[in-house]
Write a protein that holds these residues in place. Structure first.
Motif, PDB file in Angstrom:
ATOM      1  N   ARG A   9       0.922  79.583  38.761  1.00 22.46           N
ATOM      2  CA  ARG A   9       0.499  80.889  38.262  1.00 22.46           C
ATOM      3  C   ARG A   9       0.536  80.917  36.736  1.00 22.46           C
ATOM      4  O   ARG A   9       1.438  80.370  36.114  1.00 22.46           O
ATOM      5  CB  ARG A   9       1.441  81.959  38.823  1.00 22.46           C
ATOM      6  N   GLY A  10      -0.451  81.577  36.145  1.00 22.26           N
ATOM      7  CA  GLY A  10      -0.444  81.825  34.710  1.00 22.26           C
ATOM      8  C   GLY A  10      -0.784  80.641  33.840  1.00 22.26           C
ATOM      9  O   GLY A  10      -0.342  80.567  32.695  1.00 22.26           O
ATOM     10  N   GLY A  72       5.419  80.791  34.847  1.00 22.37           N
ATOM     11  CA  GLY A  72       4.535  81.674  35.607  1.00 22.37           C
ATOM     12  C   GLY A  72       4.812  81.763  37.094  1.00 22.37           C
ATOM     13  O   GLY A  72       4.675  82.814  37.686  1.00 22.37           O
ATOM     14  N   THR A  74       5.360  79.044  40.923  1.00 23.60           N
ATOM     15  CA  THR A  74       4.842  77.902  41.669  1.00 23.60           C
ATOM     16  C   THR A  74       4.794  78.255  43.145  1.00 23.60           C
ATOM     17  O   THR A  74       5.786  78.722  43.710  1.00 23.60           O
ATOM     18  CB  THR A  74       5.747  76.664  41.476  1.00 23.60           C
ATOM     19  N   THR A 105      -5.120  85.211  48.089  1.00 26.39           N
ATOM     20  CA  THR A 105      -3.905  85.416  47.310  1.00 26.39           C
ATOM     21  C   THR A 105      -2.727  84.917  48.137  1.00 26.39           C
ATOM     22  O   THR A 105      -2.420  85.461  49.197  1.00 26.39           O
ATOM     23  CB  THR A 105      -3.723  86.899  46.942  1.00 26.39           C
ATOM     24  N   LYS A 108       4.477  83.422  47.743  1.00 18.99           N
ATOM     25  CA  LYS A 108       5.508  82.388  47.636  1.00 18.99           C
ATOM     26  C   LYS A 108       6.180  82.260  48.999  1.00 18.99           C
ATOM     27  O   LYS A 108       6.363  83.248  49.708  1.00 18.99           O
ATOM     28  CB  LYS A 108       6.513  82.793  46.559  1.00 18.99           C
ATOM     29  N   ASP A 157       0.021  92.768  42.597  1.00 19.35           N
ATOM     30  CA  ASP A 157       0.923  92.490  41.477  1.00 19.35           C
ATOM     31  C   ASP A 157       2.151  93.394  41.500  1.00 19.35           C
ATOM     32  O   ASP A 157       3.270  92.947  41.255  1.00 19.35           O
ATOM     33  CB  ASP A 157       0.193  92.658  40.141  1.00 19.35           C
ATOM     34  N   LYS A 162       5.559  87.988  40.504  1.00 22.26           N
ATOM     35  CA  LYS A 162       5.263  86.567  40.285  1.00 22.26           C
ATOM     36  C   LYS A 162       5.303  85.754  41.569  1.00 22.26           C
ATOM     37  O   LYS A 162       5.181  84.535  41.534  1.00 22.26           O
ATOM     38  CB  LYS A 162       6.236  85.978  39.271  1.00 22.26           C
ATOM     39  N   THR A 165      -0.137  84.088  43.787  1.00 17.39           N
ATOM     40  CA  THR A 165      -1.175  83.530  42.930  1.00 17.39           C
ATOM     41  C   THR A 165      -2.483  83.591  43.700  1.00 17.39           C
ATOM     42  O   THR A 165      -2.502  83.430  44.920  1.00 17.39           O
ATOM     43  CB  THR A 165      -0.855  82.105  42.445  1.00 17.39           C
ATOM     44  N   THR A 166      -3.557  83.857  42.984  1.00 21.84           N
ATOM     45  CA  THR A 166      -4.863  84.033  43.613  1.00 21.84           C
ATOM     46  C   THR A 166      -5.790  82.882  43.244  1.00 21.84           C
ATOM     47  O   THR A 166      -5.816  82.450  42.087  1.00 21.84           O
ATOM     48  CB  THR A 166      -5.488  85.375  43.179  1.00 21.84           C
ATOM     49  N   ARG A 167      -6.540  82.416  44.239  1.00 21.60           N
ATOM     50  CA  ARG A 167      -7.559  81.390  44.038  1.00 21.60           C
ATOM     51  C   ARG A 167      -8.844  81.855  44.702  1.00 21.60           C
ATOM     52  O   ARG A 167      -8.809  82.566  45.713  1.00 21.60           O
ATOM     53  CB  ARG A 167      -7.137  80.047  44.663  1.00 21.60           C
TER      54      ARG A 167
END
Length: 193
Positions: A9-10, A72, A74, A105, A108, A157, A162, A165-167
């Motif tokens: 992330r980030g 950011g 992982t 998205t 974790k 968010d 945190k 994470t989006t792809r």
């Protein structure tokens, strides 16, 4: 050995410590095998004997902070989890593009899954669902109006911070392709039909 993807992330590729070469060096220092990168947005594939995904996430994140100052976040998924997600075809008949931006998205490992999904939070988003096995939200975003952040992304968010994470769907497909290309062609003791 299991093939994994670390979704960082980030990551800002323009920053020297965020380059693919620097990111890969962290994974190599940790002793992971077959380390490679996909695109320049923090997608690292690797191989490890470690089966405890939360432990992998913690180890990688601590090394990223220590070596590169990257805090950011992982998120790790196995090739099997990502392949199953692709095979489920959660976006049937849709093509990724302007007005139909297909996104995944990832949460974790260990983050609390949603008890319920928001009802189509705004006109820019259609929430497709939550894939429990991949621990991922699936959505279609209308991004034809530049500069607008959909309410759904803000909700993610605010809810998960945190721990997400989006792809894009295209990036997930590229990651799986890379993971499959990097697999050994045969395992010791396996037989072809």
């Amino acid at each position: 050995m299991t093939r994994y993807a670390a979704l960082l992330r980030g990551i800002a590729p323009s920053l020297p410590n965020n380059s693919n070469a620097r990111l890969r060096s962290v994974f190599e220092r940790l002793g992971y095998a077959r380390v490679a990168s996909v695109l320049a947005s923090g997608n690292i594939t690797f191989e490890s004997d470690e089966a405890d995904v939360p432990a992998l996430e913690r180890t990688i994140q601590a090394a990223l902070v220590e070596d590169l100052g990257i805090g950011g976040g992982t998120i790790v998924r196995s090739l099997g989890e990502l392949r199953s997600l692709l095979d489920s075809d959660p976006f049937p008949g849709l093509t990724h593009g302007r007005g139909s931006y297909l996104v995944v998205t990832f949460l974790k490992d260990g983050a609390a899954p949603p008890t319920e999904l928001p009802d189509d939070p705004d006109p820019l988003v259609r929430v497709v669902g939550f894939d429990k096995a991949a621990r991922a939200f699936l959505a279609v975003i209308d991004n034809s109006e530049p500069g607008q952040t959909p309410d759904f992304m803000r909700w993610l968010d605010q809810t998960y911070g945190k721990d997400i994470t989006t792809r894009t769907w295209l990036t997930v497909q590229r990651i799986v392709k890379k993971l499959e290309a990097e697999r050994p062609s045969s395992s010791a003791g396996s037989m072809s039909p």
